[in-house]
Scaffold this motif. Structure first.
Motif, PDB file in Angstrom:
ATOM      1  N   LEU A  80      35.959  33.241  38.501  1.00  7.84           N
ATOM      2  CA  LEU A  80      36.639  34.437  37.988  1.00  7.84           C
ATOM      3  C   LEU A  80      37.969  34.060  37.349  1.00  7.84           C
ATOM      4  O   LEU A  80      38.317  34.519  36.242  1.00  7.84           O
ATOM      5  N   LEU A  81      38.744  33.214  38.028  1.00  8.67           N
ATOM      6  CA  LEU A  81      40.010  32.757  37.457  1.00  8.67           C
ATOM      7  C   LEU A  81      39.783  31.944  36.190  1.00  8.67           C
ATOM      8  O   LEU A  81      40.525  32.095  35.196  1.00  8.67           O
ATOM      9  N   VAL A 132      39.918  42.395  44.011  1.00  4.76           N
ATOM     10  CA  VAL A 132      39.088  41.339  43.430  1.00  4.76           C
ATOM     11  C   VAL A 132      38.283  40.637  44.515  1.00  4.76           C
ATOM     12  O   VAL A 132      37.075  40.414  44.389  1.00  4.76           O
ATOM     13  N   ARG A 150      37.417  32.231  34.076  1.00  2.88           N
ATOM     14  CA  ARG A 150      37.063  33.128  32.968  1.00  2.88           C
ATOM     15  C   ARG A 150      38.293  33.834  32.405  1.00  2.88           C
ATOM     16  O   ARG A 150      38.274  34.320  31.268  1.00  2.88           O
ATOM     17  N   GLN A 151      39.363  33.885  33.183  1.00  3.12           N
ATOM     18  CA  GLN A 151      40.613  34.471  32.708  1.00  3.12           C
ATOM     19  C   GLN A 151      41.507  33.440  32.027  1.00  3.12           C
ATOM     20  O   GLN A 151      42.665  33.726  31.707  1.00  3.12           O
ATOM     21  N   GLY A 152      40.997  32.228  31.832  1.00  2.00           N
ATOM     22  CA  GLY A 152      41.745  31.198  31.114  1.00  2.00           C
ATOM     23  C   GLY A 152      42.404  30.164  31.997  1.00  2.00           C
ATOM     24  O   GLY A 152      43.031  29.223  31.486  1.00  2.00           O
ATOM     25  N   LEU A 206      46.708  36.773  39.114  1.00  5.63           N
ATOM     26  CA  LEU A 206      45.494  37.428  38.642  1.00  5.63           C
ATOM     27  C   LEU A 206      44.598  37.912  39.776  1.00  5.63           C
ATOM     28  O   LEU A 206      43.595  38.598  39.536  1.00  5.63           O
TER      29      LEU A 206
END
Length: 475
Positions: A391-392, A439, A394-396, A434
């Motif tokens: 997940l992290l 989450v 995918r956030q860059g 994030l």
């Protein structure tokens, strides 16, 4: 009671090969040399080979039609007696071949000796054994396919549970909880192994599909025989190309034993998991009463004997392969008596694999998977930690950085005896801005499984595709 050795010494028979010998065989040598206690199992193949050989001798004009008819009728009578349990196997006649030939002589007289024209025991045993091993390989391939069919059916069955969703199982590496998977995905993993096992057995059967009959002792024969005729009559694709190789090689048996060993390695892995999953501590699996046993002293016990025996019997199958490798490694061309040691291991491996495959095909459909227990186990052990790192990413966030962040959160949770979704919002944000408690709460095992959409993955869509493809292949 008369021992086999005593039976041998009191026999009045003259050896069929005894022309140049002035002294009878020593009793202990009779016992050591004889293979009939185990190679009598090849009686059907031996008689088939003899029938094909004598028919060919008639077709090429070496024997007269009436001779062929007498010999063939005698062989059929012997086959009927063996199948009826009315045949006397004698140790002094050494092996299956000499027992049958001597019995044929007893029945039809000296004309029986013409059966051995243009043939040696060397090519006789080679063709008998090839016939057996080829048939054994194909039978095991069929039994492997039967178990594979069971695996696919179980995978399809567990794509839905009582609650309507697929059964989820913890996936392991190093026997530590790794990531959630579908139970159906687990079944399909074994189906994939069995597909390769079946392929190995069928490949081995195709490679050994050559008849050594007509190679004679080692150099071929001056008689005008037709080796293509006997090969076709026995169901072989062709005769062997080299007479030395035809009688002196046993790599076809080695390849069969190797395929059996790999198959049993897979069944042993299945057995290990079956044993573990059926323990009280795991509680994933309830084995049927029909395929378990109890204790003579502890009334509560339900022991997974089938799986434990399968796990243990794999060792004997591995040993059979190593045994034959050791037998053949130093034998010069062509035939040597060492090669008499080729059969017992093959018989044992075939029998062991066949009954193990049948037992698992019976047992697995009657076994019960405890879906609530497996799902709860899949949720423990921080099995969705990788999903959080993804997940992290995918956030860059670089994956290595995400991995370290989530590893730190696992440390926080484990030290306080909590799961990731039980961490507070503050703890999550402290690890990375994030992240949040919301989450973490979204990281369910169901979501984790559904996200594994890569080809061959555990997502329900992928497993459904795999099951459909496997069913089509089996049909």
């Amino acid at each position: 009671m008369t021992s086999q050795n005593e039976q041998a010494t009191t026999s009045p028979d003259k050896k069929l090969w005894g022309g140049r010998f002035a002294e009878s065989t020593a009793p202990l040598v009779e016992q050591y040399n004889a293979s009939v206690p185990f190679d009598q199992r090849l009686y059907a193949q031996d008689i088939r080979g003899s029938l094909a050989h004598v028919a060919m001798l008639g077709r090429v004009g070496i024997l007269q039609p009436d001779e062929v008819a007498q010999i063939s009728a005698g062989l059929h009578d012997i086959l009927a007696d063996i199948q009826a349990g009315q045949f006397e196997w004698r140790l002094d006649r050494e092996d299956v071949h000499m027992n049958i030939e001597a019995a044929l002589r007893d029945r039809i007289g000296p004309i029986a000796g013409k059966l051995h024209t243009a043939r040696s025991r060397n090519d006789q045993v080679a063709v008998d054994f090839r016939l057996f091993v080829k048939e054994a390989a194909l039978e095991l391939a069929d039994l492997t396919r039967d178990l594979r069919r069971v695996m696919v059916a179980e995978a399809e069955k567990h794509l839905t549970s009582d609650g309507g969703s697929a059964v989820i199982l913890p996936g392991y590496t190093h026997l530590q909880v790794a990531q959630p998977i579908l139970l159906s995905h687990w079944f399909m993993a074994y189906a994939a192994m069995l597909e390769r096992d079946e392929g190995r057995l069928r490949d081995a059967a195709a490679r050994m599909d050559e008849s050594p009959l007509g190679s004679s002792a080692l150099a071929g024969t001056p008689w005008p025989i037709d080796r293509f005729d006997t090969a076709a009559a026995l169901g072989f694709a062709r005769p062997t190309a080299n007479s030395l190789d035809g009688v002196g090689s046993r790599d076809f048996a080695l390849e069969f034993l190797a395929a059996c060993a790999v198959l049993m390695a897979h069944l042993s892995r299945l057995s290990e998991e079956t044993v573990l999953y059926s323990t009280f501590e795991f509680g994933f699996l309830t084995l049927p009463d029909s395929h378990t046993t109890g204790s003579s002293i502890m009334p509560q016990k339900k022991n997974p004997d089938v799986s434990e025996l399968a796990r243990g019997k794999s060792g004997r199958v591995f040993g059979n392969l190593m045994g034959l490798l050791t037998v053949v490694k130093g034998t010069p061309l062509a035939y040597n008596k060492d090669l008499q040691e080729d059969k017992e291991g093959v018989f044992d491996s075939f029998d062991t694999c066949a009954i193990t495959l049948r037992l698992y095909a019976e047992m697995l459909p009657k076994s019960v998977w405890n879906a609530h227990t497996t799902r709860a186990a899949a949720a423990r052990g921080y099995s969705t930690a990788t999903d959080l790192a993804d997940l992290l990413a995918r956030q860059g966030v670089p994956f290595r950085e995400a991995h370290e962040v989530v590893g730190g959160l696992v440390g926080v949770a484990s030290r306080s005896g909590r799961q990731l979704w039980e961490l507070t919002d503050a703890e999550m944000k402290a690890a990375h801005p994030l992240l949040s408690a919301e989450v973490a709460a979204s990281l369910t095992v169901e979501a984790s499984v559904k996200g594994r959409l890569s080809h061959g993955g555990t997502a329900p869509e992928r497993v459904q595709e795999a099951v459909a493809a496997a069913k089509a292949a089996l049909e």
